[in-house]
Scaffold this motif. Structure first.
Motif, PDB file in Angstrom:
ATOM      1  N   THR A 277       0.853  -1.188   0.000  1.00 18.36           N
ATOM      2  CA  THR A 277       0.000   0.000   0.000  1.00 18.36           C
ATOM      3  C   THR A 277       0.888   1.237   0.000  1.00 18.36           C
ATOM      4  N   LEU A 278       0.349   2.329  -0.485  1.00 16.63           N
ATOM      5  CA  LEU A 278       1.088   3.586  -0.564  1.00 16.63           C
ATOM      6  C   LEU A 278       0.338   4.650   0.220  1.00 16.63           C
ATOM      7  N   THR A 279       1.044   5.277   1.154  1.00 15.42           N
ATOM      8  CA  THR A 279       0.455   6.346   1.962  1.00 15.42           C
ATOM      9  C   THR A 279       1.031   7.678   1.517  1.00 15.42           C
ATOM     10  N   PRO A 280       0.219   8.569   0.936  1.00 16.51           N
ATOM     11  CA  PRO A 280       0.751   9.874   0.537  1.00 16.51           C
ATOM     12  C   PRO A 280       1.177  10.681   1.749  1.00 16.51           C
ATOM     13  N   GLY A 281       2.200  11.482   1.564  1.00 16.02           N
ATOM     14  CA  GLY A 281       2.699  12.313   2.652  1.00 16.02           C
ATOM     15  C   GLY A 281       2.244  13.748   2.582  1.00 16.02           C
ATOM     16  N   GLY A 282       1.383  14.085   1.608  1.00 14.68           N
ATOM     17  CA  GLY A 282       0.967  15.472   1.459  1.00 14.68           C
ATOM     18  C   GLY A 282       2.122  16.329   0.976  1.00 14.68           C
ATOM     19  N   LEU A 283       2.164  17.580   1.481  1.00 15.39           N
ATOM     20  CA  LEU A 283       3.240  18.495   1.105  1.00 15.39           C
ATOM     21  C   LEU A 283       4.348  18.546   2.143  1.00 15.39           C
ATOM     22  N   GLU A 284       4.228  17.766   3.223  1.00 16.60           N
ATOM     23  CA  GLU A 284       5.210  17.843   4.295  1.00 16.60           C
ATOM     24  C   GLU A 284       6.108  16.618   4.371  1.00 16.60           C
ATOM     25  N   GLN A 285       5.697  15.494   3.789  1.00 18.93           N
ATOM     26  CA  GLN A 285       6.476  14.267   3.858  1.00 18.93           C
ATOM     27  C   GLN A 285       6.435  13.561   2.517  1.00 18.93           C
ATOM     28  N   PRO A 286       7.495  12.838   2.162  1.00 19.00           N
ATOM     29  CA  PRO A 286       7.426  12.010   0.951  1.00 19.00           C
ATOM     30  C   PRO A 286       6.482  10.839   1.173  1.00 19.00           C
ATOM     31  N   PRO A 287       5.969  10.226   0.122  1.00 20.91           N
ATOM     32  CA  PRO A 287       5.062   9.082   0.294  1.00 20.91           C
ATOM     33  C   PRO A 287       5.804   7.890   0.882  1.00 20.91           C
ATOM     34  N   THR A 288       5.047   7.033   1.555  1.00 22.53           N
ATOM     35  CA  THR A 288       5.608   5.853   2.205  1.00 22.53           C
ATOM     36  C   THR A 288       4.978   4.601   1.618  1.00 22.53           C
ATOM     37  N   LEU A 289       5.822   3.691   1.168  1.00 25.04           N
ATOM     38  CA  LEU A 289       5.374   2.415   0.642  1.00 25.04           C
ATOM     39  C   LEU A 289       5.401   1.397   1.777  1.00 25.04           C
ATOM     40  N   HIS A 290       4.248   0.836   2.101  1.00 23.38           N
ATOM     41  CA  HIS A 290       4.141  -0.159   3.169  1.00 23.38           C
ATOM     42  C   HIS A 290       4.115  -1.550   2.550  1.00 23.38           C
ATOM     43  N   ILE A 291       5.074  -2.387   2.959  1.00 19.21           N
ATOM     44  CA  ILE A 291       5.195  -3.753   2.447  1.00 19.21           C
ATOM     45  C   ILE A 291       4.841  -4.704   3.588  1.00 19.21           C
ATOM     46  N   LEU A 292       3.728  -5.400   3.440  1.00 24.13           N
ATOM     47  CA  LEU A 292       3.236  -6.303   4.476  1.00 24.13           C
ATOM     48  C   LEU A 292       3.361  -7.736   3.982  1.00 24.13           C
ATOM     49  N   PRO A 293       3.790  -8.661   4.856  1.00 15.91           N
ATOM     50  CA  PRO A 293       3.920 -10.053   4.417  1.00 15.91           C
ATOM     51  C   PRO A 293       2.562 -10.685   4.178  1.00 15.91           C
ATOM     52  N   CYS A 294       2.508 -11.583   3.203  1.00 12.27           N
ATOM     53  CA  CYS A 294       1.273 -12.309   2.919  1.00 12.27           C
ATOM     54  C   CYS A 294       1.099 -13.450   3.916  1.00 12.27           C
ATOM     55  N   ARG A 295      -0.126 -13.905   4.050  1.00 15.92           N
ATOM     56  CA  ARG A 295      -0.379 -15.042   4.927  1.00 15.92           C
ATOM     57  C   ARG A 295       0.266 -16.315   4.392  1.00 15.92           C
ATOM     58  N   THR A 296       0.450 -16.379   3.076  1.00 14.79           N
ATOM     59  CA  THR A 296       1.065 -17.556   2.469  1.00 14.79           C
ATOM     60  C   THR A 296       2.583 -17.462   2.412  1.00 14.79           C
ATOM     61  N   ASP A 297       3.142 -16.366   2.931  1.00 15.79           N
ATOM     62  CA  ASP A 297       4.596 -16.198   2.910  1.00 15.79           C
ATOM     63  C   ASP A 297       5.181 -16.884   4.141  1.00 15.79           C
ATOM     64  N   TYR A 298       5.920 -17.944   3.904  1.00 15.58           N
ATOM     65  CA  TYR A 298       6.518 -18.689   5.002  1.00 15.58           C
ATOM     66  C   TYR A 298       8.024 -18.451   5.088  1.00 15.58           C
ATOM     67  N   GLY A 299       8.463 -17.298   4.635  1.00 20.23           N
ATOM     68  CA  GLY A 299       9.879 -16.967   4.714  1.00 20.23           C
ATOM     69  C   GLY A 299      10.323 -16.765   6.149  1.00 20.23           C
ATOM     70  N   CYS A 300      11.639 -16.734   6.338  1.00 22.71           N
ATOM     71  CA  CYS A 300      12.176 -16.635   7.695  1.00 22.71           C
ATOM     72  C   CYS A 300      12.160 -15.206   8.219  1.00 22.71           C
ATOM     73  N   CYS A 301      11.895 -14.230   7.381  1.00 24.03           N
ATOM     74  CA  CYS A 301      11.955 -12.819   7.807  1.00 24.03           C
ATOM     75  C   CYS A 301      10.645 -12.136   7.441  1.00 24.03           C
ATOM     76  N   ARG A 302       9.584 -12.507   8.096  1.00 20.07           N
ATOM     77  CA  ARG A 302       8.261 -11.956   7.778  1.00 20.07           C
ATOM     78  C   ARG A 302       8.080 -10.664   8.548  1.00 20.07           C
ATOM     79  N   LEU A 303       8.572  -9.563   7.980  1.00 17.14           N
ATOM     80  CA  LEU A 303       8.513  -8.267   8.631  1.00 17.14           C
ATOM     81  C   LEU A 303       7.660  -7.314   7.811  1.00 17.14           C
ATOM     82  N   SER A 304       6.948  -6.443   8.512  1.00 20.76           N
ATOM     83  CA  SER A 304       6.270  -5.334   7.855  1.00 20.76           C
ATOM     84  C   SER A 304       7.255  -4.181   7.743  1.00 20.76           C
TER      85      SER A 304
END
Length: 535
Positions: A277-304
């Motif tokens: 997902t992408l969160t706009p920052g308006g005119l005060e912050q750059p946008p932030t891309l949020h990367i969330l692990p899927c439920r089917t992701d069984y990797g060893c580093c499941r971090l948001s």
């Protein structure tokens, strides 16, 4: 930089206890099945009772935890001194304090290289796909004459502490520059505002970028050029002192909308690996891309993870102008400025490439086992400990004054004064080196020293970082703390001293296996504690 792994006791002992319990249960089951076939005579114990083994393991675990608590309890305390006496070398002379500091670093500060490597690789793949999609989309229909629109250059540059080996705690936030490509008919004429004495000190580290015609062998007239680039100027520029200047606010607005369209293109292909997902920052912050692990992701580093995507305009030699300017300037992006300036036309400068070269240059000349990056990580942890108990407003002000960039500049300033990290930065002098950084930072807050930008300062470090664009070579030195008034700096210095004096108690309270204990809830009077430098 050499990487070593250490034993995590918080995981090791519960794992050993569980494993031993499982073995005892297995033994009990096997013994019971064997005993069913051959009953022992009356009065003879048929096996070691399971209850006794479980009690024995539980007592062993409790004794180990009590040993840790007793060792933490009887570590020596810190002296209560004021002024420069508070930085006496006695503060870290006792071996117990060094053990406490090392334990806190291993449990709460140091990042796992394995997890960090996986996180960086994951971010690189996701951002790479997004940027390539943005480049292929271009900007159709945004401005009449598609050739006069901004576009993604097609690459991205990873910057920040995660890529300079001094990130702490969790690899869950990253900064990425996304270079933009200007139309062929447009060139920039950047100028530093360091000589604008009518401006507040906070704005003197900014730049403005006027439009100019690129060098042309055909010798086209200025009137024809202005007419040809009018669509671009109308879409991305503002008038400043009679000239068209590239607007950071308008570029940021376009950048956020273009990222949203590009994300819609690649979202389906990413569904099997993560949710984005992408969160706009308006005119005060750059946008932030949020990367969330899927439920089917069984990797060893499941971090948001949160990735700040920063639009950047290349000036040359690896130097970029970024939008918006870094805080606290971004909070006043639409303020009116004296002298006909418009704050929406202000750009910040990013010299991450030069700073990475400077760190590499220092590492090549450092003595084996130098701990200067470890000291920087502990300095960040000290700042985080100092923010505990503050309310939201006070904690935000504390974090802005002692930003990670300010703390990194403190380290570089101390190292450059000495030429290179020598034997005095050996691991056995960790406490003394950290003490030196804290003292220099406090002196900068109290205006005993000026904390100049490591590239734009009077020392320049230009010989170590390589060539710089002319506009940076001619720019006035930038004081990183000039944006804050004297009162705020004095309060931050008092809070820093108070945190340093209470460092052993804070490490005992929040470090090691007892870190998960309930922390004291913030109270409103803690804001006054920040103002008076009291914890």
């Amino acid at each position: 930089m050499s990487v070593h792994y250490t034993l995590n006791l918080r995981v090791f002992w519960p794992l050993v206890t569980g494993l031993c319990t499982a073995l005892v249960c297995l033994y009990h089951v096997l013994w019971g099945s064997w005993g069913a076939r051959a009953e022992p005579p009356d009065g003879v114990d048929g096996g070691f009772p399971l209850l006794k083994v479980a009690v024995l393991l539980l007592l062993s675990y409790v004794l180990l935890r009590c040993r840790h608590a007793v060792r933490q309890r009887f570590l020596p305390g810190s002296p209560r001194l004021g002024g420069h006496a508070a930085f006496s070398s006695r503060h870290f002379r006792e071996p117990g304090l060094s053990i406490l500091l090392e334990s806190y670093y291993e449990h709460e500060v140091r990042l796992s290289p394995h997890v960090l490597g996986h996180s960086k690789a994951h971010v690189s793949r996701i951002v790479g796909e997004l940027v390539r999609a943005g480049r292929s989309r271009g900007s159709p229909g945004l401005i009449p004459g598609g050739a006069l629109a901004l576009a993604f250059r097609g690459d991205f540059i990873q910057v920040g502490s995660a890529y300079e080996q001094h990130k702490i705690r969790r690899p869950d936030s990253f900064d990425v520059l996304v270079p933009l490509r200007l139309p062929p008919l447009v060139a920039l004429d950047p100028r530093s505002l360091g000589e604008e004495l009518a401006l507040a000190p906070a704005f003197r580290g900014c730049f403005v970028c006027a439009l100019k015609a690129p060098p042309s062998p055909s010798g086209a007239s200025g009137g024809h050029w202005l007419r040809d680039c009018k669509p671009f100027a109308d879409g991305f520029c503002v008038d400043v002192r009679g000239r068209r200047h590239l607007s950071a606010a308008l570029v940021l607005r376009w950048f956020q909308s273009h990222l949203q369209r590009s994300l819609a293109t690649v979202r389906y292909s990413l569904e099997g690996r993560c949710r984005v997902t992408l969160t706009p920052g308006g005119l005060e912050q750059p946008p932030t891309l949020h990367i969330l692990p899927c439920r089917t992701d069984y990797g060893c580093c499941r971090l948001s993870m949160a990735v700040r995507l920063i639009p950047a305009v290349h000036l040359g030699d690896g130097v970029f102008l970024v939008a918006p300017p870094p805080p606290p300037l971004s909070s006043g992006l639409l303020l009116e400025l004296p002298g006909g300036l418009r704050s929406e036309a202000l750009w910040g400068v990013n010299t991450a490439r030069q700073e990475q070269k400077l760190l590499s240059w220092l590492q090549e000349r450092a003595a084996p086992g130098a701990c200067y990056l470890k000291c920087l990580q502990l300095l960040k942890a000290l700042r985080d400990l100092g923010a505990r108990g503050l309310d939201s407003a006070a904690a935000t002000q504390w974090g802005r004054i002692l930003s990670s960039y300010v703390l990194k500049t403190v380290l570089l300033a101390v190292l450059l004064r000495k030429g290179a990290p020598g034997q005095s930065w050996d691991e056995e002098h960790l406490g003394k080196c950290l003490e030196e950084l804290v003292q220099f930072l406090r002196d900068c807050l109290l205006r005993r020293h000026t904390l100049f930008h490591c590239v734009l300062g009077p020392s320049g470090a230009a010989a170590e970082v390589g060539p710089l664009p002319k506009v940076l070579r001619e720019a006035a030195p930038v004081d990183l703390l000039a944006a804050f008034d004297g009162h705020a700096r004095e309060l931050a210095a008092a809070r820093l001293l108070s945190t340093w004096q209470r460092l052993p108690q804070l490490l005992r309270a929040y470090g090691g296996p007892r870190y998960l204990a309930r922390c004291p809830a913030p109270r409103s009077q803690h804001t006054q504690g920040f103002l008076e430098g009291e914890p």
